[in-house]
Design a protein around this motif. Sequence first.
Motif, PDB file in Angstrom:
ATOM      1  N   ALA A  23       0.840  -1.192   0.000  1.00  0.00           N
ATOM      2  CA  ALA A  23       0.000   0.000   0.000  1.00  0.00           C
ATOM      3  C   ALA A  23       0.878   1.246   0.000  1.00  0.00           C
ATOM      4  CB  ALA A  23      -0.919   0.007   1.216  1.00  0.00           C
ATOM      5  N   PHE A  24       0.511   2.223  -0.814  1.00  0.00           N
ATOM      6  CA  PHE A  24       1.227   3.495  -0.875  1.00  0.00           C
ATOM      7  C   PHE A  24       0.258   4.597  -0.467  1.00  0.00           C
ATOM      8  CE2 PHE A  24       2.808   7.336  -2.947  1.00  0.00           C
ATOM      9  CZ  PHE A  24       4.161   7.292  -2.692  1.00  0.00           C
ATOM     10  N   LEU A  25       0.512   5.207   0.698  1.00  0.00           N
ATOM     11  CA  LEU A  25      -0.385   6.209   1.261  1.00  0.00           C
ATOM     12  C   LEU A  25       0.223   7.596   1.052  1.00  0.00           C
ATOM     13  CD1 LEU A  25      -0.865   3.459   2.875  1.00  0.00           C
ATOM     14  CD2 LEU A  25      -1.733   4.902   4.711  1.00  0.00           C
ATOM     15  N   PRO A  26      -0.173   8.320   0.010  1.00  0.00           N
ATOM     16  CA  PRO A  26       0.411   9.642  -0.194  1.00  0.00           C
ATOM     17  C   PRO A  26      -0.118  10.653   0.814  1.00  0.00           C
ATOM     18  CG  PRO A  26      -1.219   9.189  -1.893  1.00  0.00           C
ATOM     19  CD  PRO A  26      -1.115   7.954  -1.061  1.00  0.00           C
ATOM     20  N   TRP A  27       0.821  11.301   1.521  1.00  0.00           N
ATOM     21  CA  TRP A  27       0.388  12.397   2.376  1.00  0.00           C
ATOM     22  C   TRP A  27       0.585  13.699   1.611  1.00  0.00           C
ATOM     23  CZ3 TRP A  27       3.873  16.147   4.200  1.00  0.00           C
ATOM     24  CH2 TRP A  27       5.229  15.806   4.181  1.00  0.00           C
ATOM     25  N   ARG A  28      -0.138  14.718   2.024  1.00  0.00           N
ATOM     26  CA  ARG A  28      -0.274  15.957   1.245  1.00  0.00           C
ATOM     27  C   ARG A  28      -0.683  15.599  -0.185  1.00  0.00           C
ATOM     28  NH1 ARG A  28       4.718  19.819   1.479  1.00  0.00           N
ATOM     29  NH2 ARG A  28       4.305  19.694   3.707  1.00  0.00           N
ATOM     30  N   PRO A  29      -1.779  14.860  -0.352  1.00  0.00           N
ATOM     31  CA  PRO A  29      -2.167  14.373  -1.671  1.00  0.00           C
ATOM     32  C   PRO A  29      -2.727  15.450  -2.591  1.00  0.00           C
ATOM     33  CG  PRO A  29      -3.827  13.781  -0.070  1.00  0.00           C
ATOM     34  CD  PRO A  29      -2.694  14.378   0.701  1.00  0.00           C
ATOM     35  N   VAL A  30      -3.120  16.578  -2.015  1.00  0.00           N
ATOM     36  CA  VAL A  30      -3.581  17.700  -2.839  1.00  0.00           C
ATOM     37  C   VAL A  30      -2.622  18.848  -2.569  1.00  0.00           C
ATOM     38  CG1 VAL A  30      -5.473  19.252  -3.394  1.00  0.00           C
ATOM     39  CG2 VAL A  30      -5.973  16.914  -2.648  1.00  0.00           C
ATOM     40  N   ALA A  31      -1.616  18.987  -3.426  1.00  0.00           N
ATOM     41  CA  ALA A  31      -0.563  19.969  -3.194  1.00  0.00           C
ATOM     42  C   ALA A  31      -1.100  21.380  -3.304  1.00  0.00           C
ATOM     43  CB  ALA A  31       0.581  19.762  -4.196  1.00  0.00           C
ATOM     44  N   GLY A  32      -0.471  22.289  -2.557  1.00  0.00           N
ATOM     45  CA  GLY A  32      -0.868  23.684  -2.627  1.00  0.00           C
ATOM     46  C   GLY A  32      -0.399  24.331  -3.918  1.00  0.00           C
ATOM     47  N   GLY A  33      -0.728  25.581  -4.062  1.00  0.00           N
ATOM     48  CA  GLY A  33      -0.344  26.289  -5.268  1.00  0.00           C
ATOM     49  C   GLY A  33      -1.518  26.449  -6.210  1.00  0.00           C
ATOM     50  N   GLY A  64     -17.334  18.549 -13.915  1.00  0.00           N
ATOM     51  CA  GLY A  64     -18.205  19.201 -12.951  1.00  0.00           C
ATOM     52  C   GLY A  64     -17.709  19.009 -11.536  1.00  0.00           C
ATOM     53  N   ALA A  65     -16.387  19.059 -11.383  1.00  0.00           N
ATOM     54  CA  ALA A  65     -15.750  18.801 -10.095  1.00  0.00           C
ATOM     55  C   ALA A  65     -14.796  19.936  -9.764  1.00  0.00           C
ATOM     56  CB  ALA A  65     -14.993  17.473 -10.139  1.00  0.00           C
ATOM     57  N   THR A  66     -14.226  19.897  -8.567  1.00  0.00           N
ATOM     58  CA  THR A  66     -13.224  20.881  -8.180  1.00  0.00           C
ATOM     59  C   THR A  66     -11.840  20.375  -8.571  1.00  0.00           C
ATOM     60  OG1 THR A  66     -12.825  19.939  -5.994  1.00  0.00           O
ATOM     61  CG2 THR A  66     -14.653  21.511  -6.188  1.00  0.00           C
ATOM     62  N   PRO A  67     -10.866  21.267  -8.706  1.00  0.00           N
ATOM     63  CA  PRO A  67      -9.503  20.811  -8.979  1.00  0.00           C
ATOM     64  C   PRO A  67      -8.984  19.839  -7.921  1.00  0.00           C
ATOM     65  CG  PRO A  67      -9.687  23.152  -9.434  1.00  0.00           C
ATOM     66  CD  PRO A  67     -10.983  22.743  -8.798  1.00  0.00           C
ATOM     67  N   ALA A  68      -9.338  20.073  -6.655  1.00  0.00           N
ATOM     68  CA  ALA A  68      -8.888  19.154  -5.603  1.00  0.00           C
ATOM     69  C   ALA A  68      -9.476  17.759  -5.803  1.00  0.00           C
ATOM     70  CB  ALA A  68      -9.275  19.696  -4.232  1.00  0.00           C
ATOM     71  N   GLN A  69     -10.742  17.701  -6.184  1.00  0.00           N
ATOM     72  CA  GLN A  69     -11.359  16.397  -6.428  1.00  0.00           C
ATOM     73  C   GLN A  69     -10.682  15.685  -7.594  1.00  0.00           C
ATOM     74  OE1 GLN A  69     -15.451  17.839  -6.814  1.00  0.00           O
ATOM     75  NE2 GLN A  69     -16.032  16.597  -5.029  1.00  0.00           N
ATOM     76  N   VAL A  70     -10.368  16.424  -8.637  1.00  0.00           N
ATOM     77  CA  VAL A  70      -9.698  15.821  -9.791  1.00  0.00           C
ATOM     78  C   VAL A  70      -8.305  15.325  -9.395  1.00  0.00           C
ATOM     79  CG1 VAL A  70      -8.765  16.261 -12.104  1.00  0.00           C
ATOM     80  CG2 VAL A  70     -11.015  17.164 -11.471  1.00  0.00           C
ATOM     81  N   SER A  71      -7.615  16.083  -8.541  1.00  0.00           N
ATOM     82  CA  SER A  71      -6.292  15.648  -8.081  1.00  0.00           C
ATOM     83  C   SER A  71      -6.381  14.331  -7.331  1.00  0.00           C
ATOM     84  CB  SER A  71      -5.685  16.730  -7.175  1.00  0.00           C
ATOM     85  OG  SER A  71      -5.459  17.924  -7.898  1.00  0.00           O
ATOM     86  N   LEU A  72      -7.419  14.183  -6.503  1.00  0.00           N
ATOM     87  CA  LEU A  72      -7.603  12.926  -5.774  1.00  0.00           C
ATOM     88  C   LEU A  72      -8.004  11.800  -6.722  1.00  0.00           C
ATOM     89  CD1 LEU A  72      -9.432  14.279  -2.602  1.00  0.00           C
ATOM     90  CD2 LEU A  72      -7.133  13.301  -2.690  1.00  0.00           C
ATOM     91  N   ALA A  73      -8.864  12.110  -7.689  1.00  0.00           N
ATOM     92  CA  ALA A  73      -9.263  11.087  -8.663  1.00  0.00           C
ATOM     93  C   ALA A  73      -8.059  10.618  -9.469  1.00  0.00           C
ATOM     94  CB  ALA A  73     -10.346  11.652  -9.586  1.00  0.00           C
TER      95      ALA A  73
END
Length: 280
Positions: free
Chosen positions: A197-207, A221-230
Amino acid sequence: MTTTTFRIGGDLSVRRLGFGAMRLPAGPGPARETSLQVARRAVELGVTLIDTAHMYGWGANEELLAEALHPYADGLLIATKVGIVRSEGPEGWRHDARPDALRGQVEDALRRLRVERIELLQLHRIDPRTPLAEQLGALRELQEEGKVGRIGLSEVTVDELARAREIVDVAGVQNRYSLFDREHEPVLAACEAAGIAFLPWRPVAGGAPTAELDAVAAELGATPAQVSLAWLLDRSPVVLPIPGTGRIGHLEENVAAAGLELTPAQRERLDGIDRLPGQA
């Protein structure tokens, strides 16, 4: 179609989109009450993997989760981390993964979480002053005693992961990783090859989001953060993102990202975003 679950260590099934509890305020007052509500809402939404650590409030975060969620729902995994202690230095913390120190932190975590066994215990950082065999040997002894189910690592290189696997079975690796921050791509590849298992922390980077990310978000129809997680969920079946938040609305937005499906063309466009905004 993106798989929604993963078996950590080959046998412990969790939903792949988890929750990082680091951002939950644990002090007294209204903020703590909100934290309790957020933790409970995460479980209501179907989250089955929650990540905490001794370092988060020096045990207060673990106590908060126990107050919010104990007795725990069937199938709920609360993973914690040890190997970091409070320090008077400028950073406020230091490595300490000596066997006695690790055992003490594990015993404290068992008490705070109100459990007899920590199903996924992660070494928060490798202690450069203690032989790796001693650090992992101590965790293996705790595993043999039934106090630890599976052993994980955090912020390791490919070589460190390989050395660790010669000493213990490694069930998980928690490294910093996101759409905009792929420094640990080789570690992810090693985990995928080994079924770790690979658990990325800070999975939605700032900027600031890029135009490409904004465009894909608009298409879905999503937010950029949602797309980053997807994108993370689509990136590899071993990836288990653990986004954190202290707000219920943000939590619900994050969890909803598990329902997004990227097209091959969208995935290819996002794959082309290979650096943090503003970096050369």
